[in-house]
Enzyme design. Structure first.
Site, PDB file in Angstrom:
ATOM      1  N   ARG A   1      24.440  -6.431 -20.920  1.00 37.27           N
ATOM      2  CA  ARG A   1      23.218  -6.088 -21.238  1.00 37.27           C
ATOM      3  C   ARG A   1      22.660  -6.944 -22.548  1.00 37.27           C
ATOM      4  O   ARG A   1      21.666  -7.580 -22.575  1.00 37.27           O
ATOM      5  CB  ARG A   1      22.870  -4.792 -21.250  1.00 37.27           C
ATOM      6  CG  ARG A   1      21.499  -4.372 -21.620  1.00 37.27           C
ATOM      7  CD  ARG A   1      20.462  -4.300 -20.837  1.00 37.27           C
ATOM      8  NE  ARG A   1      19.117  -3.994 -20.994  1.00 37.27           N
ATOM      9  CZ  ARG A   1      17.987  -4.193 -20.360  1.00 37.27           C
ATOM     10  NH1 ARG A   1      17.998  -4.642 -19.055  1.00 37.27           N
ATOM     11  NH2 ARG A   1      16.821  -3.761 -20.657  1.00 37.27           N
TER      12      ARG A   1
ATOM     13  N   ARG B   1      17.114  -1.210 -15.312  1.00 37.41           N
ATOM     14  CA  ARG B   1      17.128  -1.836 -16.513  1.00 37.41           C
ATOM     15  C   ARG B   1      16.387  -2.857 -16.689  1.00 37.41           C
ATOM     16  O   ARG B   1      16.952  -4.085 -16.646  1.00 37.41           O
ATOM     17  CB  ARG B   1      18.720  -1.990 -16.872  1.00 37.41           C
ATOM     18  CG  ARG B   1      19.409  -0.709 -16.954  1.00 37.41           C
ATOM     19  CD  ARG B   1      20.728  -0.935 -17.665  1.00 37.41           C
ATOM     20  NE  ARG B   1      20.651  -0.781 -18.909  1.00 37.41           N
ATOM     21  CZ  ARG B   1      22.006  -0.934 -20.001  1.00 37.41           C
ATOM     22  NH1 ARG B   1      22.998  -1.296 -19.353  1.00 37.41           N
ATOM     23  NH2 ARG B   1      21.536  -0.959 -21.151  1.00 37.41           N
ATOM     24  N   PRO B   2      15.111  -2.953 -16.248  1.00 36.02           N
ATOM     25  CA  PRO B   2      14.154  -4.053 -16.430  1.00 36.02           C
ATOM     26  C   PRO B   2      14.069  -4.973 -17.564  1.00 36.02           C
ATOM     27  O   PRO B   2      14.537  -4.071 -18.796  1.00 36.02           O
ATOM     28  CB  PRO B   2      12.945  -3.407 -15.897  1.00 36.02           C
ATOM     29  CG  PRO B   2      12.890  -2.163 -16.518  1.00 36.02           C
ATOM     30  CD  PRO B   2      14.384  -1.618 -16.371  1.00 36.02           C
ATOM     31  N   ILE B   3      13.402  -5.896 -18.081  1.00 35.79           N
ATOM     32  CA  ILE B   3      13.286  -6.590 -19.273  1.00 35.79           C
ATOM     33  C   ILE B   3      11.979  -6.838 -19.568  1.00 35.79           C
ATOM     34  O   ILE B   3      11.561  -7.769 -20.127  1.00 35.79           O
ATOM     35  CB  ILE B   3      14.221  -7.605 -19.356  1.00 35.79           C
ATOM     36  CG1 ILE B   3      13.936  -8.972 -18.537  1.00 35.79           C
ATOM     37  CG2 ILE B   3      15.745  -7.399 -19.497  1.00 35.79           C
ATOM     38  CD1 ILE B   3      14.623 -10.238 -18.920  1.00 35.79           C
ATOM     39  N   ASP B   4      10.910  -6.313 -18.663  1.00 33.94           N
ATOM     40  CA  ASP B   4       9.532  -6.507 -18.907  1.00 33.94           C
ATOM     41  C   ASP B   4       9.017  -6.334 -20.251  1.00 33.94           C
ATOM     42  O   ASP B   4       8.251  -7.011 -20.645  1.00 33.94           O
ATOM     43  CB  ASP B   4       8.813  -5.464 -17.780  1.00 33.94           C
ATOM     44  CG  ASP B   4       9.078  -3.960 -18.111  1.00 33.94           C
ATOM     45  OD1 ASP B   4      10.245  -3.514 -18.407  1.00 33.94           O
ATOM     46  OD2 ASP B   4       8.343  -3.351 -17.801  1.00 33.94           O
TER      47      ASP B   4
ATOM     48  N   ARG C   1      35.076  -2.418 -22.536  1.00 37.00           N
ATOM     49  CA  ARG C   1      33.805  -3.030 -23.058  1.00 37.00           C
ATOM     50  C   ARG C   1      33.484  -2.448 -24.206  1.00 37.00           C
ATOM     51  O   ARG C   1      32.980  -3.209 -25.113  1.00 37.00           O
ATOM     52  CB  ARG C   1      32.682  -2.986 -21.879  1.00 37.00           C
ATOM     53  CG  ARG C   1      33.048  -3.800 -20.581  1.00 37.00           C
ATOM     54  CD  ARG C   1      31.866  -3.628 -19.891  1.00 37.00           C
ATOM     55  NE  ARG C   1      30.621  -3.921 -20.599  1.00 37.00           N
ATOM     56  CZ  ARG C   1      29.636  -3.091 -20.561  1.00 37.00           C
ATOM     57  NH1 ARG C   1      29.407  -2.343 -19.314  1.00 37.00           N
ATOM     58  NH2 ARG C   1      28.712  -3.307 -21.294  1.00 37.00           N
TER      59      ARG C   1
HETATM   60  N1  EPU Z   1      13.084  -0.194 -20.346  1.00 33.53           N
HETATM   61  C1  EPU Z   1      12.082  -0.590 -19.665  1.00 33.53           C
HETATM   62  N2  EPU Z   1      11.804  -2.142 -19.894  1.00 33.53           N
HETATM   63  C2  EPU Z   1      12.588  -2.784 -20.837  1.00 33.53           C
HETATM   64  C3  EPU Z   1      13.634  -2.316 -21.380  1.00 33.53           C
HETATM   65  C4  EPU Z   1      13.741  -0.867 -21.277  1.00 33.53           C
HETATM   66  O1  EPU Z   1      11.352  -0.081 -19.050  1.00 33.53           O
HETATM   67  O2  EPU Z   1      12.116  -4.288 -20.768  1.00 33.53           O
HETATM   68  C5  EPU Z   1      13.325   1.252 -20.167  1.00 33.53           C
HETATM   69  C6  EPU Z   1      14.762   1.544 -19.671  1.00 33.53           C
HETATM   70  O3  EPU Z   1      14.887   1.137 -18.393  1.00 33.53           O
HETATM   71  C7  EPU Z   1      15.091   3.021 -20.139  1.00 33.53           C
HETATM   72  C8  EPU Z   1      14.284   2.875 -21.365  1.00 33.53           C
HETATM   73  O4  EPU Z   1      13.431   1.737 -21.710  1.00 33.53           O
HETATM   74  O5  EPU Z   1      14.468   3.808 -19.148  1.00 33.53           O
HETATM   75  C9  EPU Z   1      15.466   2.581 -22.547  1.00 33.53           C
HETATM   76  O6  EPU Z   1      16.417   1.576 -22.539  1.00 33.53           O
HETATM   77  P1  EPU Z   1      16.682   0.905 -23.566  1.00 33.53           P
HETATM   78  O7  EPU Z   1      15.998  -0.549 -23.490  1.00 33.53           O
HETATM   79  O8  EPU Z   1      16.515   1.352 -24.978  1.00 33.53           O
HETATM   80  O9  EPU Z   1      18.242   0.566 -23.482  1.00 33.53           O
HETATM   81  P2  EPU Z   1      19.053  -0.864 -23.805  1.00 33.53           P
HETATM   82  O10 EPU Z   1      18.518  -1.316 -25.070  1.00 33.53           O
HETATM   83  O11 EPU Z   1      19.198  -1.907 -22.580  1.00 33.53           O
HETATM   84  C10 EPU Z   1      20.648   0.502 -25.485  1.00 33.53           C
HETATM   85  C11 EPU Z   1      22.138   0.444 -25.364  1.00 33.53           C
HETATM   86  C12 EPU Z   1      22.591   1.479 -24.405  1.00 33.53           C
HETATM   87  C13 EPU Z   1      21.860   2.593 -24.651  1.00 33.53           C
HETATM   88  C14 EPU Z   1      20.543   2.675 -24.507  1.00 33.53           C
HETATM   89  C15 EPU Z   1      19.758   3.916 -24.834  1.00 33.53           C
HETATM   90  C16 EPU Z   1      23.050  -1.856 -26.381  1.00 33.53           C
HETATM   91  C17 EPU Z   1      23.381  -2.823 -26.054  1.00 33.53           C
HETATM   92  N3  EPU Z   1      22.974  -0.765 -25.260  1.00 33.53           N
HETATM   93  O12 EPU Z   1      20.452  -0.274 -24.022  1.00 33.53           O
HETATM   94  O13 EPU Z   1      24.081   1.630 -24.624  1.00 33.53           O
HETATM   95  O14 EPU Z   1      22.319   3.724 -23.635  1.00 33.53           O
HETATM   96  O15 EPU Z   1      20.083   1.584 -25.643  1.00 33.53           O
HETATM   97  O16 EPU Z   1      20.060   4.277 -26.066  1.00 33.53           O
HETATM   98  O17 EPU Z   1      22.411  -1.415 -27.495  1.00 33.53           O
HETATM   99  C18 EPU Z   1      26.294   2.143 -23.832  1.00 33.53           C
HETATM  100  O18 EPU Z   1      26.548   1.587 -25.002  1.00 33.53           O
HETATM  101  O19 EPU Z   1      27.050   2.597 -22.945  1.00 33.53           O
HETATM  102  C19 EPU Z   1      24.674   1.969 -23.342  1.00 33.53           C
HETATM  103  C20 EPU Z   1      24.543   1.775 -22.326  1.00 33.53           C
END
Ligand code: EPU
Length: 426
Positions: free
Chosen positions: A98, A127-130, A403
């Protein structure tokens, strides 16, 4: 293809774990500091880097872009970005984790364009990136989507005001980093507040950036500063420390967790107290002792400082051993309870209510089974379940655990566990 797994001898009838578990540097902090290297004109130095697969993958991606990565000490690495970066992210590496998406904004800000695939990583939901794409477009980028690839172009990005649709950790970090190189003021609303974000901002500010508010829901970046060089000290991994705390509550006796920051672990320590564990906090260490009989509790995951979604799976094993009914409520990711079906196969009494909620009734004796680590944290939950279970367990796909946890079997064996890494020839 050879893959590896972990063979775990069940803990029942064996001696409790005892000794010292040292927490390594935080995965979710160091990965962003590695990505930040492309914002700098000169070398940066990262200290206390954990030896985990995701760090290696990020190094691979950076090297492919032209960044020179050199090991400088036992756990220190320097990163030196070239004058001109390649703008295509290596697709096979980027698809594996990610955090690759975190590079998109900094490359776009520096080179005016970037092409990258949809990022992979743990299978825990869509896990979208919108949120990222929307922010880049608001800053002036043009987006083209070609199959699984995103292409962004901008003659000149500009500072602007952005209200994030979701509080996303990596989107907050990525857009904050992007804004550092963009002229003008960027105001970000509805930011995530995880401590790794403030840590990244502190690092960038120490090198000349002007970021205010990181760690709160509103971040203001006065961009356009040149970052020359900097030193990043990776903080301790609060999720690894929480995982060890769970292990200590289930299988430990005088198991000390060192090199951690208990001030960032409020929610998990509270939950452990609720199930009856004793929690002694030092400045940088913890001593957790499990009770004779664990009590049930309800766990609802939330953004920081709430109960971390990353600790939900490890903690579920505690709930299988607690006397009574507990509700497990995963609010962040819609696919992060799927692993529970394997805990059920091991003997846990779990009723899934919907994709976000499950009721766990305990205590149940768990029996060793063969499972496959579906993601990093669920993989660890299987490892812990295997330690608690009767008999042997096999957790396949050790890669998903490697990982984010450095040499987990060696470190747990040093305090009395019996976990063997085995190679499967598939
Ligand atoms: N979301 C959206 N659109 C986006 C981005 C996120 O709708 O463009 C939603 C996600 O679907 C979710 C929420 O926002 O429902 C929160 O997701 P977030 O983006 O915060 O997660 P992330 O940044 O992809 C990081 C950690 C994860 C951790 C989450 C939540 C990193 C590399 N990863 O992920 O860590 O679970 O924040 O705290 O920093 C792990 O370490 O095992 C892990 C998965």
């Amino acid at each position: 293809m050879a893959t590896s797994g972990f063979l775990i001898k069940g803990f029942s009838n064996r001696k409790p774990l005892e000794g010292l578990l040292r927490v390594t540097g935080a995965k979710n902090a160091v990965l962003k500091a590695q990505a930040a290297s492309v914002l700098f004109k000169d070398k940066i130095l990262l200290r206390n880097v954990p030896f985990i697969k995701d760090v290696g993958k990020m190094n691979e991606l950076l090297e492919d872009l032209g960044v020179v990565v050199e090991q400088k000490g036992k756990r220190s690495f320097s990163f030196n970005a070239p004058k001109v970066l390649k703008t295509d992210l290596n697709s096979s590496a980027a698809k594996l984790f990610r955090s690759s998406v975190v590079l998109s904004g900094p490359i776009l800000a520096r080179e005016g364009k970037v092409r990258f695939p949809h990022p992979g990583g743990c299978v825990i939901g869509q896990r979208p990136i919108d949120v990222f794409l929307d922010a880049f477009q608001k800053m002036g980028a043009e987006l083209k989507i070609q199959g699984p690839f995103y292409e962004l172009k901008a003659k000149k990005l500009k500072g602007t005001e952005i209200f994030f649709k979701a509080q996303s950790v990596t989107a907050t970090e990525t857009v904050m980093m992007t804004a550092v190189l963009v002229n003008g003021i960027t105001v970000l609303h509805n930011c995530a507040c995880e401590p790794e974000i403030a840590c990244l901002a502190k690092f960038l500010n120490s090198a000349g950036a002007n970021i205010i508010g990181a760690g709160t829901h509103t971040i203001i970046v006065r961009g356009g500063n040149v970052l020359m060089s900097g030193v990043f000290n990776t903080p301790p991994d609060r999720i690894e420390a929480g995982t060890f705390a769970v292990i200590a509550a289930l299988c430990g006796k005088n198991l000390k967790i060192a090199n951690c920051d208990p001030s960032q672990m409020g929610a998990v320590l509270r939950a452990l107290s609720e199930v009856g564990a004793s929690v002694e906090k030092g400045k940088n260490c913890l001593l957790i002792k499990g009770p004779r009989a664990l009590r049930p509790t309800d766990v609802k995951t939330n953004a920081y400082p709430g109960f971390s979604t990353d600790l939900q799976a490890p903690f579920s094993v505690v709930l299988t051993q607690a006397k009574g009914r507990s509700l497990l409520f995963e609010t962040i990711f819609e696919g992060r309870l799927n692993y529970l079906s394997d805990l059920k196969r091991m003997g846990a009494n779990i009723v899934a209510c919907d994709p976000h909620r499950a009721i766990i009734t305990g205590p149940t004796r768990l029996t060793g089974r063969e499972t496959k680590s579906p993601d990093l944290r669920a993989g660890l939950a299987f490892l812990i379940a295997g330690m608690v279970a009767d008999g042997d367990s096999l957790v396949n796909n050790a890669y998903n655990i490697d990982r984010g946890y450095e040499k987990i079997e060696e470190r747990l064996n040093a305090v009395g566990a019996n976990i063997k890494r085995i190679i499967n020839n598939e």
